[in-house]
Enzyme design. Structure first.
Site, PDB file in Angstrom:
ATOM      1  NE  ARG A  40      -4.096   1.858   1.940  1.00  0.00           N
ATOM      2  CZ  ARG A  40      -4.574   2.749   3.164  1.00  0.00           C
ATOM      3  NH1 ARG A  40      -3.431   2.768   4.459  1.00  0.00           N
ATOM      4  NH2 ARG A  40      -4.860   3.487   2.785  1.00  0.00           N
ATOM      5  CB  SER A 109     -13.046  -0.893  -1.310  1.00  0.00           C
ATOM      6  OG  SER A 109     -11.550  -1.531  -1.281  1.00  0.00           O
ATOM      7  CE  LYS A 138      -9.645   4.090   3.574  1.00  0.00           C
ATOM      8  NZ  LYS A 138      -9.792   3.645   2.714  1.00  0.00           N
TER       9      LYS A 138
END
Ligand SMILES: Cc1ncc(COP(=O)(O)OP(=O)(O)O)c(N)n1
Ligand SMILES: Cc1nc(C(=O)O)sc1CCOP(=O)(O)O
Ligand SMILES: [Mg+2]
Length: 506
Positions: A40, A109, A138
């Protein structure tokens, strides 16, 4: 999941790793048993992610762990990653699928019924759902408290695809997430911020596995109940059509891959085995679609390994000469990277066998050790009762013994019994299938060892030895059930069992 069964999925973020870089984090998490890694790193440039990705991919590939890239298809393609994970503001799923082709993993997602349906029709392999709980890793655009378990369970019902849950998941709440329906758990901070990342991964994975196996054993009991209500004739019809469907999904996926590979290139399986069941072992190997070789001379065996894909060492009729050949061939197999499957037949029954096995175990790297409950207990240093080479007595702690032995020897242990156990020291699969006729035919244990060697001899990407072994044991048991539906006497059962293996491999 498309390529294997994932339980624990680490999403990397060096900035949340307490000064450790993501290579250190990933290595420790792999040592603790994670199944997949996602690159990520939101604050790194594309070039930095590319460089890190090159290293992470190598580490994952070596360990048989899936490697996924977040957000960027170009980066996933450049790194030849196993797949990509995309959110609702990234490139559309359909475009991604076209760019990736059908083999790569595509995770999407999704938070609503519409987003799930769009992901499914675009060819996604899994749905990422989050954030389940509040998270500091996040900035969430809506619902800072997370969507919660009820919403997760609702969304899970809307899809046939595996669901990966993410956001605020840790050791204390992971069980509830699995019970709400998640198939896989993705985390950042629960691992990246842990004091001991390896230990945290092991603990989280164990909790996931034990919670999942509680719920799957409930399903399993239900199936068994239905089974008992069927007449033998009904059962026969159902079995004929559905045997493979009865394999759990991840194992059925693994079998498809093994089967395709077997049909393309029959692996040669060199056996150093006992003289009681040698013929049956050769036939079962052939019926799976592999090539049996049962040569036992020292020079011949060592030379034969040059073209072999796996080696069976079965000590059922061991003597000084055959032991020497086994040790020499085993060492050669290790040098060549050929997996060895060891059957410690009757270890503990005589001092000679016990010493021979101790030496083989100490000096060789083994892919699998398959034994009955007494044999595995003895190897794990516990008390056991043997009559000849048969296991008798009670083995209440057999799972712990097998896990301990697997971890200690870094191998897979397969315990064959009314309920088989397969373990790599962390994961455990129990298989309560098969038929009592398996115990009425001499050699079905040795044949299981040869069958395991066939599967170890098939090189398949993304399926660990643990999954391959579990798949084989499950399939072997189902095919025995299928044979026993038709036949209820030992000699004809053996014939039918061979035929079922042959038919299933076609
Ligand atoms: C396994 C998994 N699930 C969900 C996400 C979140 O992806 P996305 O919505 O694209 O958000 P970012 O991670 O890009 O911030 C994920 N990364 N992994
Ligand atoms: C990367 C990510 N995606 C989320 C989503 O809701 O889609 S939540 C999240 C952060 C996960 O980190 P942690 O395990 O530390 O909570
Ligand atoms: Mg994204």
């Amino acid at each position: 999941m498309k390529k294997s069964n994932w339980d624990l999925y680490l999403v990397t973020e060096a900035e949340l790793s307490r000064g450790r870089d993501s290579i250190e984090v990933v290595k420790a998490a792999i040592a603790g048993g994670i199944d997949a890694v996602q690159l990520r790193e939101k604050n790194m440039s594309l070039r930095e992610r590319f460089k890190l990705g090159q290293q992470l991919k190598k580490i994952c590939q070596k360990a048989g762990v899936i490697f996924i890239v977040n957000d960027r298809i170009d980066l996933a393609l450049a790194l030849e990653a196993d797949g990509v994970h995309l959110g609702q503001s990234d490139l559309p799923a359909l475009t991604a699928r076209q760019l990736l082709g059908s083999d790569q993993i595509l995770g999407i997602s999704a938070h609503t019924r519409e987003e799930i349906a769009a992901a499914e029709s675009a060819g996604a392999d899994y749905i990422g759902i989050g954030a389940i709980f509040p998270t500091k890793s996040k900035k969430l655009t809506e619902n800072n408290n997370g969507i919660g378990l009820k919403k997760l369970a609702e969304l899970k019902k809307m899809t046939q695809l595996p669901v990966v849950a993410i956001g605020g998941i840790n050791e204390s709440n992971v069980g509830s997430v699995i019970k709400a329906g998640a198939d896989t758990i993705a985390v950042i901070s629960a691992l990246t911020r842990a004091d001991d990342i390896k230990q945290a991964s092991q603990k989280l994975k164990n909790t996931i596995l034990s919670t999942s196996s509680d719920s799957s054993s409930a399903k399993f009991n239900l199936k068994e109940k239905n089974f008992k209500n069927e007449t033998k004739a009904e059962l026969a019809i159902n079995m004929q059509h559905n045997t493979l469907l009865e394999l759990p999904t991840n194992l059925a996926d693994c079998w498809q891959i093994l089967k395709n590979s077997l049909s393309k290139n029959s692996p040669l399986i060199q056996h150093l085995t006992n003289n009681v069941t040698i013929n049956d072992c050769a036939n079962v190997t052939l019926n799976w679609g592999a090539l049996p070789v049962m040569t036992s001379g020292e020079r011949d065996s060592v030379e034969m390994l040059e073209s072999a894909s796996a080696l069976v060492l079965n000590i059922g009729s061991i003597d000084k000469r055959s032991f020497k050949v086994m040790l020499k061939s085993g060492k050669k197999a290790n040098q060549l990277g050929i997996p060895i499957v060891l059957d410690p037949v009757g270890v503990g029954a005589t001092e000679y066998r016990t010493c021979a096995i101790q030496k083989l175990i100490t000096e060789l790297d083994l892919a699998i050790i398959k034994g009955n409950q007494a044999e595995i207990s003895i190897l794990a240093g516990q008390q056991a009762e043997l009559k000849g080479v048969e296991s008798i007595g009670e083995y209440q702690h057999i799972e712990e013994a097998a896990k301990k032995l697997a971890a200690q020897l870094r191998t897979i242990i397969v315990v064959s019994a009314a309920e088989d156990i397969i373990t790599d020291g962390i994961q455990v699969q129990r298989v309560k299938r098969g038929d009592q006729l398996l115990g009425q035919v001499v050699g079905t244990g040795c044949m299981l060892t040869s069958s395991l060697a066939v599967m170890m001899g098939v090189k398949v990407k993304n399926n660990s030895n643990f999954i391959k072994a579990a798949t084989l044991v499950y399939l072997y048991s189902l095919l025995a059930e299928k044979a026993a539906v038709k036949i209820d006497t030992p000699a004809k059962f053996k014939q039918e069992f061979f035929d079922q293996i042959f038919l299933c491999s076609q």
